[in-house]
Design a protein around this motif. Structure first.
Motif, PDB file in Angstrom:
ATOM      1  N   GLU A 178      50.436  36.702  23.749  1.00 13.92           N
ATOM      2  CA  GLU A 178      50.298  38.168  23.692  1.00 13.92           C
ATOM      3  C   GLU A 178      49.471  38.493  22.463  1.00 13.92           C
ATOM      4  O   GLU A 178      49.611  37.802  21.442  1.00 13.92           O
ATOM      5  N   PRO A 179      48.638  39.543  22.516  1.00 14.78           N
ATOM      6  CA  PRO A 179      47.972  39.954  21.284  1.00 14.78           C
ATOM      7  C   PRO A 179      49.042  40.205  20.210  1.00 14.78           C
ATOM      8  O   PRO A 179      50.029  40.892  20.468  1.00 14.78           O
ATOM      9  N   SER A 180      48.887  39.588  19.061  1.00 19.10           N
ATOM     10  CA  SER A 180      49.937  39.663  18.036  1.00 19.10           C
ATOM     11  C   SER A 180      49.389  40.222  16.736  1.00 19.10           C
ATOM     12  O   SER A 180      48.186  40.059  16.459  1.00 19.10           O
ATOM     13  N   PRO A 181      50.199  40.880  15.899  1.00 17.61           N
ATOM     14  CA  PRO A 181      51.636  41.060  16.078  1.00 17.61           C
ATOM     15  C   PRO A 181      51.958  41.948  17.273  1.00 17.61           C
ATOM     16  O   PRO A 181      51.194  42.836  17.621  1.00 17.61           O
ATOM     17  N   THR A 182      53.123  41.668  17.838  1.00 14.28           N
ATOM     18  CA  THR A 182      53.558  42.433  18.999  1.00 14.28           C
ATOM     19  C   THR A 182      55.000  42.906  18.771  1.00 14.28           C
ATOM     20  O   THR A 182      55.699  42.376  17.913  1.00 14.28           O
ATOM     21  N   ARG A 183      55.405  43.921  19.524  1.00 15.14           N
ATOM     22  CA  ARG A 183      56.702  44.585  19.235  1.00 15.14           C
ATOM     23  C   ARG A 183      57.890  43.808  19.813  1.00 15.14           C
ATOM     24  O   ARG A 183      57.730  42.959  20.678  1.00 15.14           O
ATOM     25  N   SER A 184      59.090  44.133  19.346  1.00 18.83           N
ATOM     26  CA  SER A 184      60.293  43.376  19.724  1.00 18.83           C
ATOM     27  C   SER A 184      61.335  44.269  20.410  1.00 18.83           C
ATOM     28  O   SER A 184      61.330  45.495  20.241  1.00 18.83           O
ATOM     29  N   CYS A 185      62.213  43.632  21.156  1.00 21.01           N
ATOM     30  CA  CYS A 185      63.317  44.392  21.774  1.00 21.01           C
ATOM     31  C   CYS A 185      64.504  43.477  22.044  1.00 21.01           C
ATOM     32  O   CYS A 185      64.380  42.252  22.005  1.00 21.01           O
ATOM     33  N   VAL A 186      65.642  44.112  22.297  1.00 21.55           N
ATOM     34  CA  VAL A 186      66.796  43.399  22.848  1.00 21.55           C
ATOM     35  C   VAL A 186      67.014  43.942  24.251  1.00 21.55           C
ATOM     36  O   VAL A 186      67.072  45.162  24.445  1.00 21.55           O
ATOM     37  N   MET A 187      67.098  43.054  25.186  1.00 20.55           N
ATOM     38  CA  MET A 187      67.325  43.466  26.563  1.00 20.55           C
ATOM     39  C   MET A 187      68.710  42.969  26.972  1.00 20.55           C
ATOM     40  O   MET A 187      69.137  41.898  26.517  1.00 20.55           O
ATOM     41  N   VAL A 188      69.427  43.759  27.762  1.00 17.85           N
ATOM     42  CA  VAL A 188      70.707  43.293  28.290  1.00 17.85           C
ATOM     43  C   VAL A 188      70.593  43.134  29.798  1.00 17.85           C
ATOM     44  O   VAL A 188      70.144  44.043  30.498  1.00 17.85           O
ATOM     45  N   ARG A 189      70.963  41.970  30.245  1.00 16.48           N
ATOM     46  CA  ARG A 189      70.850  41.606  31.654  1.00 16.48           C
ATOM     47  C   ARG A 189      72.254  41.593  32.254  1.00 16.48           C
ATOM     48  O   ARG A 189      73.188  41.108  31.627  1.00 16.48           O
ATOM     49  N   MET A 190      72.378  42.168  33.431  1.00 11.79           N
ATOM     50  CA  MET A 190      73.669  42.132  34.127  1.00 11.79           C
ATOM     51  C   MET A 190      73.515  41.194  35.322  1.00 11.79           C
ATOM     52  O   MET A 190      72.656  41.419  36.173  1.00 11.79           O
ATOM     53  N   SER A 191      74.312  40.134  35.335  1.00 10.29           N
ATOM     54  CA  SER A 191      74.117  39.147  36.410  1.00 10.29           C
ATOM     55  C   SER A 191      75.457  38.648  36.924  1.00 10.29           C
ATOM     56  O   SER A 191      76.488  38.794  36.273  1.00 10.29           O
ATOM     57  N   ARG A 192      75.396  38.021  38.091  1.00  9.25           N
ATOM     58  CA  ARG A 192      76.594  37.359  38.610  1.00  9.25           C
ATOM     59  C   ARG A 192      76.587  35.948  38.044  1.00  9.25           C
ATOM     60  O   ARG A 192      76.129  35.015  38.686  1.00  9.25           O
TER      61      ARG A 192
END
Ligand code: AMP
Ligand code: MG
Length: 485
Positions: A178-192
């Protein structure tokens, strides 16, 4: 589950904190995970909340604030323990014993209103003992791509995990892709479940049949409950897993989806699709379409997916043979192709508007459709969408009217096969009563959305975000996907 076994914090006004968490995995003992702490972030900006999942958790979207999401899934307040799950896996055919949750953890497990047990798993929430020198973070673009893929696949009928939230965390990350620097996140996944084929492979590697059996009992109890009373429940479990995975492969293929990284640590023991990194939807029918730039030998290309799923199931046998008779597993795996084929045909037939596979011309129509799509290189999704958009009961009257008002213009090399396709489709329609044309129109509309996540579309919503922090196109795209548009 008794109240004493749940781990909710009833005093909290935050609905996520006060959910009745079930320590299903935790209660197995710490052979399967490590307790970890979340990274502390300076910034928390909620970029996406999946309101459509909240009723499934017994929550009213109106009663959940953005701050509730941030406190629970950005700051991780009042939630313990957070568990990094241990697993190994075959990556591009090579066994890797140094895997495990390297940038995420199991936040908690919750019983949905549908009675199923769901995992909340984070991605991008900091380092763990399994980070292997990585930063434990997820790029914002990576999070956004997973949110989009999960919603799109879900609405195309694929059995998939979905994302609950995505919170931007204000860090600058450096990535080669990815072109860097690039932004960050926390993702929450709901799964079985996040229990993977690789979770069992690790136990085999450690020579712990006792832990394999314990985990298998847990998997059957939680995710294959209807098998508990079966006499030979372990063998029947494996046979059911084969069926589920064959079905999933058929769903991906019909959706024109290439997962891209079908390593055994990315294969769920519940047969659910999850973990969307460098995936891609095929623009045209290209068997060798490969979505991951690092997949030099096209191991995980579009058309290889059923064969790779079968191979992964075969390798899993090695890990399960401590508990399940290998000859039972062999016999079950032998039916993979048949399950895959019948599921694929039935799903493709629905995309063509039909409910049953009993028509004598059904197989011929499917073959001709694929041959035309491959020879003509017209858009895979466009072709079906144009069928849905322009379908008319008049198509039943004569072959020349089939697709006549569509935007599909076959190149000269494929015009003969297109004509043959129209003749056959017309013939098929005449197997049905004129009154049934409405049902065919509805099937076409339901199974062939206009909006498909081809790469340029994803880039077109990412660009305004990266350039001017404009989230409007992303929000509109998600709404379109969720409405089946
Ligand atoms: P994936 O390609 O997302 O399936 O990840 C494969 C393995 O690499 C998993 O064990 C991940 O937890 C780990 N991993 C991927 N990216 C990172 C990262 N930035 N930091 C730490 N671990 C990572
Ligand atoms: Mg993974």
């Amino acid at each position: 589950m008794t109240l004493a076994q749940t781990t909710s914090n009833k005093n909290s006004s935050n609905p996520f904190v006060s959910l009745n968490y079930e320590p299903a995995l935790e209660s197995l003992g710490n052979d399967y995970y490590d307790e970890v702490a979340a990274a502390e972030f300076q910034e928390h900006i909620l970029r996406w909340r999946n309101n459509s999942l909240l009723p499934q958790l017994g929550l009213d979207p109106q009663a959940v604030t953005d701050e509730d999401f941030i406190v629970a899934f950005g700051k991780f307040e009042s939630r313990k323990p957070l568990l990094a799950l241990r697993y190994h896996g075959y990556q591009f055919g090579e066994y890797n014993p140094r895997l495990g949750d390297g940038r995420g953890f199991l936040y908690g497990q919750v019983r949905g209103t549908d009675g199923e047990l769901y995992d909340f798993g984070t991605k991008g929430s900091g380092t763990t003992p399994y980070s292997r020198g990585g930063d434990g973070m997820l790029t914002l673009k990576g999070g956004l791509r997973e949110v989009l893929a999960a919603e799109a696949l879900h609405h195309m009928g694929v059995r998939t995990s979905r994302c609950l939230s995505m919170i931007e965390t204000g860090l600058s990350l450096w990535r080669g892709d990815e072109p860097s620097p690039t932004r960050s996140c926390v993702m929450v996944r709901m799964s079985r479940s996040h229990i993977r084929f690789g979770t069992f492979e690790r136990l085999h590697y450690l020579r712990r049949p006792d832990l394999t059996k314990k985990l298998l009992d847990h998997v059957i109890e939680q995710y294959y409950q209807h098998l508990i009373s079966e006499q030979n429940q372990y063998a029947v479990f494996y046979a059911e897993l084969v069926k589920r995975v064959a079905k999933l492969a058929a769903q991906w293929m019909t959706a024109g989806f290439c997962h891209a990284v079908l390593n055994t640590d990315n294969m769920s023991i519940t047969g659910e699709s999850f973990d969307y990194g460098p995936y891609g939807f095929i623009p045209t029918y290209q068997p060798y379409f490969t979505a991951a730039y690092f997949d030099y030998y096209r191991r995980y290309c579009y058309s290889q997916q059923p064969a790779i799923c079968k191979l992964n199931l075969e390798m899993l046998q090695e890990a399960l043979k401590a508990v399940i008779d290998p000859s039972d597993m062999d016999a079950a795996l032998a039916s993979f192709d048949q399950h895959y084929h019948s599921e694929y045909c039935s799903l493709m037939f629905k995309k063509l508007g039909f409910d049953q596979l009993t028509d004598p011309e059904a197989a011929e129509l499917l073959n001709l459709t694929i041959q035309f799509l491959q020879d003509s290189q017209v858009g895979y999704h466009l072709f079906f969408y144009e069928m849905a958009r322009t379908f008319s009961s008049k198509w039943r009257d004569e072959p020349g009217l089939v697709m006549a008002t569509s935007d599909i213009v076959p190149p000269s090399g494929a015009s003969e096969i297109f004509d043959n396709w129209c003749i056959l489709y017309h013939k098929m329609l005449n197997n049905y009563h004129p009154d049934q044309m409405d049902v065919i129109a509805q099937n076409l509309a339901r199974h062939n959305p206009k909006t498909v996540l081809l790469r340029p579309l994803i880039e077109s919503v990412w660009e305004p975000i990266s350039q001017e922090d404009n989230w409007q196109p992303f929000s509109e795209l998600i709404k379109l996907i969720q409405s089946g548009g």
